[in-house]
Design an enzyme around this catalytic site. Structure first.
Site, mmCIF file in Angstrom:
data_model
loop_
_atom_site.group_PDB
_atom_site.id
_atom_site.type_symbol
_atom_site.label_atom_id
_atom_site.label_comp_id
_atom_site.label_asym_id
_atom_site.label_seq_id
_atom_site.Cartn_x
_atom_site.Cartn_y
_atom_site.Cartn_z
ATOM 1 N N LYS A 1 0.919 -1.236 -0.073
ATOM 2 C CA LYS A 1 -0.112 -0.041 -0.033
ATOM 3 C C LYS A 1 0.992 1.218 0.012
ATOM 4 O O LYS A 1 1.767 1.328 0.984
ATOM 5 C CB LYS A 1 -0.681 0.006 1.204
ATOM 6 C CG LYS A 1 -2.145 0.734 1.252
ATOM 7 C CD LYS A 1 -2.868 0.387 2.584
ATOM 8 C CE LYS A 1 -4.295 0.928 2.550
ATOM 9 N NZ LYS A 1 -4.887 0.831 3.751
HETATM 10 C C1 E4P Z 1 -8.426 1.696 4.175
HETATM 11 O O1 E4P Z 1 -7.517 0.722 3.615
HETATM 12 C C2 E4P Z 1 -8.319 2.261 5.355
HETATM 13 O O2 E4P Z 1 -7.527 1.439 6.410
HETATM 14 C C3 E4P Z 1 -9.472 2.547 6.023
HETATM 15 O O3 E4P Z 1 -10.594 2.065 5.273
HETATM 16 C C4 E4P Z 1 -9.415 4.035 6.792
HETATM 17 O O4 E4P Z 1 -10.815 4.138 7.329
HETATM 18 P P1 E4P Z 1 -10.965 5.143 8.430
HETATM 19 O O5 E4P Z 1 -11.484 6.623 7.782
HETATM 20 O O6 E4P Z 1 -12.130 4.697 9.090
HETATM 21 O O7 E4P Z 1 -9.696 5.131 9.239
#
Ligand code: E4P
Length: 217
Positions: A83
């Site tokens: 990522k």
């Molecule tokens: C995606 O890969 C992220 O880990 C995640 O969806 C972030 O979400 P949040 O806004 O609830 O932290």
């Protein structure tokens, strides 16, 4: 629509894996820090449980550092998806990693223009954060609709991975728009089962069945 689970909590992952609903896992530095444990070990354990893509996020922000970390992360398991942040250096790394056959999830996407850049760099997944867009008073679902519409015009290989999902309506709307994947916090995934008429109907059926005095086995 594929479901990924948005957590680094192995107990949750193991418990939900048995549901047969999980196609992958996403983690981020916040989830890793909440969960505790050594990053590489946690990712390796998750990869053992879930055969689908498991996103592991780099911590570097400059190209050389991102590439160095990506080389370490992708060796953890074949199903690691590296990522990277949606920045010029992140996308440059994305292009190179994709050329080497590494799965890449481009994260922290908040605009359709950013999603176009990620697709042009060959991202395996683009992660628009819809809950966080809603939080600032914009429209997260409109962002998904725009990206899906734009990608439909081209032969991009990038899958739309709906992230920062806060509830069942986000999932339903994203599915109606044809988003490829939604990554769900465990509580949101569990909430998809709920309907008061299911609970009420089941209670009635069980009570009526008891009146028959029969057993199936
Ligand atoms: C995606 O890969 C992220 O880990 C995640 O969806 C972030 O979400 P949040 O806004 O609830 O932290």
């Amino acid at each position: 629509m594929k479901f990924f689970i948005d957590t680094a909590d192995l107990t949750e992952i193991r418990s939900l894996a048995s549901s047969g609903l999980l196609d992958g896992v996403t983690t981020n530095p916040t989830l890793i820090s909440k969960n505790g444990g050594k990053f590489a070990e946690v990712i390796a354990q998750i990869c053992d449980v879930i055969p689908g893509p498991v996103s592991a996020e780099v911590a570097g922000t400059e190209y050389d550092q991102i590439m160095a970390e990506a080389r370490v992360l992708r060796k953890i398991a074949d199903n690691v998806c590296v990522k990277v942040p949606l920045t010029p250096d992140g996308l440059r790394a994305c292009r190179h990693l994709r050329n080497d056959g590494t799965m890449v999830n481009v994260t922290l996407c908040f605009s359709a223009a950013q999603a176009i850049l990620a697709a042009k760099c060959g991202a395996s997944f683009i992660s628009p954060f819809i809950g966080r867009v809603d939080d600032i008073g914009w429209d997260g679902m409109q962002l998904i609709s725009d990206i899906v519409e734009i990608y439909d015009h081209y032969d991009f290989e990038t899958e739309v991975l709906v992230a920062s999902v806060r509830g069942p309506n986000h999932v339903i709307e994203a599915a109606k728009m044809g988003a490829h994947v939604a990554t769900l916090p465990p509580a949101v995934l569990r909430s998809l089962f709920n309907h008061p008429l299911t609970e009420k109907g089941l209670a009635t059926f069980l009570a009526d069945w008891a009146k028959t005095g029969q057993k199936i086995v």
